[in-house]
Design a protein around this motif. Sequence first.
Motif, PDB file in Angstrom:
ATOM      1  N   VAL B 385      79.038  31.338  20.098  1.00  0.00           N
ATOM      2  CA  VAL B 385      79.911  31.752  21.107  1.00  0.00           C
ATOM      3  C   VAL B 385      81.155  30.952  20.947  1.00  0.00           C
ATOM      4  CG1 VAL B 385      80.211  31.293  23.741  1.00  0.00           C
ATOM      5  CG2 VAL B 385      78.336  32.350  23.020  1.00  0.00           C
ATOM      6  N   GLY B 386      82.041  31.625  21.043  1.00  0.00           N
ATOM      7  CA  GLY B 386      83.577  30.710  20.878  1.00  0.00           C
ATOM      8  C   GLY B 386      84.563  31.786  20.006  1.00  0.00           C
ATOM      9  N   GLN B 387      85.448  31.196  19.400  1.00  0.00           N
ATOM     10  CA  GLN B 387      86.509  31.789  18.863  1.00  0.00           C
ATOM     11  C   GLN B 387      85.657  32.794  17.815  1.00  0.00           C
ATOM     12  OE1 GLN B 387      88.941  28.495  17.393  1.00  0.00           O
ATOM     13  NE2 GLN B 387      90.583  29.199  18.712  1.00  0.00           N
ATOM     14  N   HIS B 388      84.974  32.330  16.925  1.00  0.00           N
ATOM     15  CA  HIS B 388      84.149  32.989  15.835  1.00  0.00           C
ATOM     16  C   HIS B 388      83.538  34.098  16.402  1.00  0.00           C
ATOM     17  CE1 HIS B 388      81.297  30.405  17.610  1.00  0.00           C
ATOM     18  NE2 HIS B 388      80.319  31.352  17.114  1.00  0.00           N
ATOM     19  N   GLY B 411      77.416  33.519  27.846  1.00  0.00           N
ATOM     20  CA  GLY B 411      78.077  32.821  26.960  1.00  0.00           C
ATOM     21  C   GLY B 411      77.244  31.747  26.316  1.00  0.00           C
ATOM     22  N   MET B 413      76.197  29.195  23.874  1.00  0.00           N
ATOM     23  CA  MET B 413      76.360  28.502  22.452  1.00  0.00           C
ATOM     24  C   MET B 413      74.838  28.213  21.997  1.00  0.00           C
ATOM     25  SD  MET B 413      79.460  25.919  23.004  1.00  0.00           S
ATOM     26  CE  MET B 413      79.149  24.893  21.316  1.00  0.00           C
ATOM     27  N   ASP B 440      80.914  25.853  14.290  1.00  0.00           N
ATOM     28  CA  ASP B 440      80.129  24.730  13.871  1.00  0.00           C
ATOM     29  C   ASP B 440      79.693  23.856  15.041  1.00  0.00           C
ATOM     30  OD1 ASP B 440      83.069  24.565  14.605  1.00  0.00           O
ATOM     31  OD2 ASP B 440      83.245  22.371  13.978  1.00  0.00           O
ATOM     32  N   GLY B 441      80.222  24.143  16.097  1.00  0.00           N
ATOM     33  CA  GLY B 441      79.635  23.709  17.606  1.00  0.00           C
ATOM     34  C   GLY B 441      78.432  24.255  17.702  1.00  0.00           C
ATOM     35  N   SER B 442      78.423  25.813  17.802  1.00  0.00           N
ATOM     36  CA  SER B 442      77.191  26.498  18.351  1.00  0.00           C
ATOM     37  C   SER B 442      76.243  26.275  17.456  1.00  0.00           C
ATOM     38  CB  SER B 442      77.975  28.198  18.263  1.00  0.00           C
ATOM     39  OG  SER B 442      78.694  28.358  19.133  1.00  0.00           O
ATOM     40  N   ASN B 467      85.832  25.146  11.966  1.00  0.00           N
ATOM     41  CA  ASN B 467      87.343  24.623  12.421  1.00  0.00           C
ATOM     42  C   ASN B 467      87.117  23.182  12.806  1.00  0.00           C
ATOM     43  OD1 ASN B 467      86.029  24.907  14.868  1.00  0.00           O
ATOM     44  ND2 ASN B 467      87.266  26.685  15.390  1.00  0.00           N
ATOM     45  N   TYR B 469      86.123  22.061  15.287  1.00  0.00           N
ATOM     46  CA  TYR B 469      86.361  21.614  16.865  1.00  0.00           C
ATOM     47  C   TYR B 469      85.505  22.748  17.474  1.00  0.00           C
ATOM     48  CZ  TYR B 469      90.635  18.930  16.791  1.00  0.00           C
ATOM     49  OH  TYR B 469      91.709  17.824  16.980  1.00  0.00           O
ATOM     50  N   LEU B 470      85.314  22.597  18.766  1.00  0.00           N
ATOM     51  CA  LEU B 470      85.004  23.487  19.701  1.00  0.00           C
ATOM     52  C   LEU B 470      86.353  24.320  19.954  1.00  0.00           C
ATOM     53  CD1 LEU B 470      83.161  20.949  22.132  1.00  0.00           C
ATOM     54  CD2 LEU B 470      82.099  22.422  20.705  1.00  0.00           C
ATOM     55  N   GLY B 471      86.312  25.209  19.117  1.00  0.00           N
ATOM     56  CA  GLY B 471      87.531  25.640  18.848  1.00  0.00           C
ATOM     57  C   GLY B 471      88.259  26.531  19.999  1.00  0.00           C
ATOM     58  N   MET B 472      87.347  27.283  20.845  1.00  0.00           N
ATOM     59  CA  MET B 472      87.644  28.091  21.950  1.00  0.00           C
ATOM     60  C   MET B 472      88.457  27.142  23.065  1.00  0.00           C
ATOM     61  SD  MET B 472      88.282  30.932  23.132  1.00  0.00           S
ATOM     62  CE  MET B 472      87.579  32.404  22.434  1.00  0.00           C
ATOM     63  N   VAL B 473      87.385  26.197  23.255  1.00  0.00           N
ATOM     64  CA  VAL B 473      87.876  25.110  24.314  1.00  0.00           C
ATOM     65  C   VAL B 473      89.285  24.476  23.783  1.00  0.00           C
ATOM     66  CG1 VAL B 473      87.484  23.321  25.775  1.00  0.00           C
ATOM     67  CG2 VAL B 473      85.566  24.958  24.901  1.00  0.00           C
TER      68      VAL B 473
HETATM   69  C1  TPP Z   1      75.910  25.986  25.914  1.00  0.00           C
HETATM   70  C2  TPP Z   1      77.292  26.030  26.166  1.00  0.00           C
HETATM   71  N1  TPP Z   1      78.030  24.857  26.518  1.00  0.00           N
HETATM   72  C3  TPP Z   1      79.435  24.726  26.335  1.00  0.00           C
HETATM   73  C4  TPP Z   1      79.945  25.891  26.421  1.00  0.00           C
HETATM   74  C5  TPP Z   1      81.593  26.185  26.604  1.00  0.00           C
HETATM   75  N2  TPP Z   1      82.168  26.532  25.183  1.00  0.00           N
HETATM   76  C6  TPP Z   1      82.487  27.903  25.092  1.00  0.00           C
HETATM   77  S1  TPP Z   1      83.166  28.063  23.716  1.00  0.00           S
HETATM   78  C7  TPP Z   1      82.995  26.821  23.276  1.00  0.00           C
HETATM   79  C8  TPP Z   1      83.452  25.958  21.760  1.00  0.00           C
HETATM   80  C9  TPP Z   1      82.407  26.621  20.787  1.00  0.00           C
HETATM   81  O1  TPP Z   1      82.639  25.868  19.518  1.00  0.00           O
HETATM   82  P1  TPP Z   1      82.185  26.395  18.196  1.00  0.00           P
HETATM   83  O2  TPP Z   1      80.738  26.876  18.300  1.00  0.00           O
HETATM   84  O3  TPP Z   1      82.664  25.424  17.090  1.00  0.00           O
HETATM   85  O4  TPP Z   1      83.183  27.965  18.016  1.00  0.00           O
HETATM   86  P2  TPP Z   1      84.857  27.944  17.904  1.00  0.00           P
HETATM   87  O5  TPP Z   1      85.269  28.245  19.216  1.00  0.00           O
HETATM   88  O6  TPP Z   1      85.110  26.806  17.412  1.00  0.00           O
HETATM   89  O7  TPP Z   1      84.626  29.264  16.870  1.00  0.00           O
HETATM   90  C10 TPP Z   1      82.348  25.925  24.268  1.00  0.00           C
HETATM   91  C11 TPP Z   1      82.159  24.469  24.080  1.00  0.00           C
HETATM   92  C12 TPP Z   1      79.200  27.213  26.171  1.00  0.00           C
HETATM   93  N3  TPP Z   1      79.697  28.264  26.092  1.00  0.00           N
HETATM   94  N4  TPP Z   1      77.804  27.048  25.834  1.00  0.00           N
END
Ligand code: TPP
Lengths: 171, 578
Positions: B385-388, B411, B413, B440-442, B467, B469-473
């Motif tokens: 979940v996120g930008q990717h 949503g 992660m 990278d976060g997910s 990236n 980062y928690l890119g979407m945030v």
């Molecule tokens: C369990 C959970 N915690 C927090 C969030 C809030 N959140 C939405 S997108 C995101 C960042 C995701 O980071 P990453 O997986 O690296 O994906 P990117 O956006 O960098 O591609 C966060 C923290 C979420 N969706 N799910």
Amino acid sequence: MSSTDDRHTISCLVENKAGVLARVAGLFSARGFNIDSLAVGTTENSEISRMTIVVCGGEEVLDQVRKQLDKLIDVVKVSDYRDVSHVERDLALIKVKTDKKNRSELMQICDIFRTKIIDVSPQSVIVEATGDEGKIEAFLELLEPFGVLEMSRTGVVAIARGEKILSVRES
Amino acid sequence: MELTGAQIVVECLKKEGVQYVFGIPGGCMLPIFDVLYDSPLQVVLNRHEQGSSHMADAYSRASGKVGVCMATSGPGATNLITGLASAYLDSSPMIAITAQVRTGAIGSDAFQEADAIGCTRSVTKHNYLVKDVCDLKRVIQESFYIATTGRPGPVHIDIPVDVLKAKTEFEWTEKINIRSYKPIAKPPIEQIKKAADLIKKAKKPLLYVGGGAILSGAGPVLNEFVNKTGIPVVWTLMANGAVPFDNPLNFGPLGMHGKYVSNMAVQKCDLLISCGARFDDRVTGNVSKFALNSKKIHFDIDPASIDKIIKVDAPVLGDLKMALEELMDLVPKGKLSSWQKELEELDKKHPLQFDLKDSKFVKPQYVIQKLHEITKGEAVVVTGVGQHQMFAMQYYPCKYPRQFVTSGGLGTMGYGFPAALGAKLAQADKNKPVICIEGDGSFQMTMSEMATAMRENIKVVVIVLNNYYLGMVRQWQEMFYQERYSGTALTAPSGNANKGQEADPGQIPYVPDFTKLAQAYGAKGIRVTKNEDVESALKDALKSDVLTVLEVIIDPKEKVFPMIPAGAGLDEIIVDMA
Ligand SMILES: Cc1ncc(C[n+]2csc(CCOP(=O)(O)OP(=O)(O)O)c2C)c(N)n1
Ligand SMILES: [Mg+2]
């Protein structure tokens, strides 16, 4: 559109099983519905309980509440009383402060409202009042000057007049 | 035959056609795992029960069958909750079975006691605490029935350990009757006729397709309907693949990060035909500005979805596939070429685009576009979940239903990787590539399941779009919070002293090193830092015969466009930052 502080009475037949009340109560908190009262009791059928719920909100809130209740697996039937001739009753036990001086005045008020004094002690009495919510509110207003020490109410129960019957048998 | 509760559980699962059980045992769960030990059911041992729940859920989504996960009492049960909630919001039929402390100990704060059904009540379609072994068979059968009928959803069954050990007569019968649960299937013909009338009158009709189209198996009928009527299609994140990407009437995803043309189509159409979609806020944006020029038809199997967010002119309650089959004969063959042309023009004006040229980083869009090309748009794609996730939706439009698996409603992660493993096991064709597109976060939330994948020999390709980062945030912070990157840099030193200091992939090593980490599990790890290397790395990964983690270093500043800011109307879409 109706105003948001409209009150609607819903009757709901549910399986008489553990946890059903928690499901219904949980639904109301999870979906942010405002409820005024919730009364639960058995019915003519021992497997089925009946819940009477008074919700506040417009027509669309009432519709959502009905649909969401219907979605609960243990809910057998839901109905409301829009455009249905019906009776509603609420029962209140009210402990009122009173002594020798004003007791007869209090008894007169009780008479007028056809409520019953069911317990008397030197400093207070307990009144049992039954009626629709409007009557009970009006009665309470008149008791206010005496001092209402404690109150316990059942919440509204309702039933339609005449032929209309809410039961699990297919109608 | 007299069986124990545990034996009944396993017998019922066999009768229901279950092949895999995803889970972790524990004290109260021992009786079931003991029976599983010599049953034909295959136990997939996860490393965290969240992984079990996502695997079971994705197995359901990818196959249409019911995934089953198991956990012990207390912490095992509570670890399932994120998975149940994810399945619930996306209407995924899965079954969670947990063990509970013995009946007599319930409520005593016994060791590993949690009020499991109290915890899962609001994130399941239904749940049961089974206090009598005689009820067990009925409860399991009802659970499968409830999970898969009407609007599907997860069901949780909690069974005290003494019930698992108790014995009773067992005889399998198919019959189920739940008087309080009668899901509708066949839509009323008057409602379908009314919808047909609106369609006949419309000049600019638009199909808005959601996850319900996948769940009801309506994909092929829907595609036929599109071809017959010539009505253009836009779809939600949950409906990728409902209509094949190469159908010229498929105008792509709509919503917050959907395409320009799809969102504008909604604002311009004069009839919006919602097919198993629920007007989610990530789709509608500001509801008071949504599709104001249109009448609305709403096909949904859940009565509570009708009029919940948007008032509609013609609801059609019931199974979408059945409804479309009926509707097909009532609508004329259509050629709406001028409306289709108008949309094609809009699409040309603002297509999805990215610039490969002056990027010193790999472009994530390019990676997924290449992947689409190499796999012909036919791989199973599972996302975090996120930008990717949004890039995956934009650049991997699918060919078939159940080919795209993602956590849309909740949503979640951490969903992606275990879900990819579940989706892989669900494939009838074991050679079908399953690609997990991760951030990278997910990935870090559930990557311990690499051990599961290796132990069970489940081969998927994980593409980590790293990236830093928690890119979407971070994107929201850049756009709406004055570039204050609070708590989003996954590798930069954090804390007040480092305010304003950004993580720079060129300068600092990433913690962890994903490729070495993969190798530590016995998996293959590949890192890509240049666009030129993407294609060969993808081909390598797809050829690999073990779990492969392909880490791609991308720009932390990369953003997902188009974007409709929260609370804006669909026509307030931002196409890019320039
Ligand atoms: C369990 C959970 N915690 C927090 C969030 C809030 N959140 C939405 S997108 C995101 C960042 C995701 O980071 P990453 O997986 O690296 O994906 P990117 O956006 O960098 O591609 C966060 C923290 C979420 N969706 N799910
Ligand atoms: Mg990231």
